[in-house]
Design an enzyme around this catalytic site. Structure first.
Site, PDB file in Angstrom:
ATOM      1  N   GLU A   1      75.074  66.068   3.634  1.00 10.93           N
ATOM      2  CA  GLU A   1      75.228  64.786   2.950  1.00 10.93           C
ATOM      3  C   GLU A   1      74.018  63.884   3.201  1.00 10.93           C
ATOM      4  OE1 GLU A   1      78.484  61.099   2.932  1.00 10.93           O
ATOM      5  OE2 GLU A   1      78.173  62.278   4.748  1.00 10.93           O
TER       6      GLU A   1
ATOM      7  N   LYS B   1      81.092  60.663  -4.571  1.00 10.08           N
ATOM      8  CA  LYS B   1      82.043  60.628  -3.453  1.00 10.08           C
ATOM      9  C   LYS B   1      83.127  59.577  -3.689  1.00 10.08           C
ATOM     10  CE  LYS B   1      81.956  60.144   1.628  1.00 10.08           C
ATOM     11  NZ  LYS B   1      81.046  59.793   2.752  1.00 10.08           N
TER      12      LYS B   1
ATOM     13  N   CYS C   1      82.119  64.767   3.264  1.00 13.60           N
ATOM     14  CA  CYS C   1      82.300  64.107   4.564  1.00 13.60           C
ATOM     15  C   CYS C   1      83.664  63.426   4.707  1.00 13.60           C
ATOM     16  CB  CYS C   1      81.147  63.124   4.795  1.00 13.60           C
ATOM     17  SG  CYS C   1      80.901  62.671   6.538  1.00 13.60           S
TER      18      CYS C   1
END
Length: 262
Positions: A40, A115, A150
């Protein structure tokens, strides 16, 4: 499926341009893999909040420097590439997104995932970036890939949506802090077990803006067993051969997904 997870070092003294070139070189070194994964926000660092706006770029390979470099690297190596994520400069009023990019072996941008769950409790990423809204899957020739990033690991409903869309391999790049490394191990295994999928979890090495990274990238099988794990928090390449027939075998032997009510 041969997967290579590139647990890349993010050194604050290394320029973004230099790190971009180094990432491209690492990808080119994985020729023969079926899927290559980067962490990431490796161009800038997941916790380098003060640099997000300055380093924001387009996700389009025609205009974005990281997308262009990763497109070329995927094409040169002939691999499917999950290029981790970038700070994407959105078109909507200057909004920023934490956006993952996936390229085909021809260098085509096959998918982009913004995300959905931003970390920071109204600070950092959560304050500076706009949330994505749409789960994304990618039709890799060997298995459908489900994309997450994440902090998404803490929200199992996203992974259920990916499985409902056909995902058998869940790909999770991260910049996960070392102080919560135990949670990294717990959540990666949990998402694999409950969804009876492979999880490819690619972490970062070194530090991001002074935040030590957990490293320990891992591949978890559909039974929740760790197939391979990086034994270090340093930069390393973790390459694993996956037996994708395990997905259906586990689901047939222990058909828990058939008993879902909600």
């Amino acid at each position: 499926m041969r997967a290579s997870l590139l647990q890349m070092q993010v050194d604050p003294d290394e320029s973004v341009a230099s790190r971009r070139e180094r990432a491209a070189s690492l990808v080119r070194g994985q020729a023969g893999a079926d899927l290559v994964v980067l962490p990431e926000l490796w161009p800038v660092g997941a916790f380098a909040h003060d640099r997000f706006a300055a380093e924001a770029e387009d996700a389009d390979p025609a205009t974005g420097p990281t997308a262009l470099a990763m497109s070329a690297a995927a094409r040169d190596a002939g691999v499917w590439l999950h290029a981790g994520s970038i700070v994407e400069k959105g078109e909507e009023g200057g909004a920023l997104y934490n956006t993952s990019l996936v390229f085909s072996p021809t260098g085509e941008l096959a998918a982009a995932y913004r995300k959905i769950h931003r970390f920071g409790f109204d600070r950092g990423e959560a304050a500076l970036m706009t949330a994505g809204t749409t789960p994304v899957t990618v039709p890799h020739p060997q298995a459908t890939l489900g994309l997450a990033t994440c902090y998404d690991l803490r929200f199992p409903e996203l992974f259920r949506a990916l499985v409902d869309a056909g995902a058998g391999v869940l790909v999770v790049p991260a910049g996960w802090p070392a102080k919560r490394a135990a949670h990294w191990s717990l959540f990666t295994r949990a998402r694999a077990v409950e969804n009876q999928c492979f999880v490819l979890a690619c972490g970062s090495a070194g530090t991001h803006a002074g935040v030590a990274q957990a490293g320990h990238s891992a591949v978890i099988d559909p039974w929740g067993e760790t197939v391979a794990e990086a034994a270090t928090t340093d930069e390393t390449v973790l390459t694993v051969d996956l037996d994708l027939t395990q997905i259906e075998k586990v689901r047939e032997v222990f058909p828990v997904l058939k008993d879902r009510v909600l």
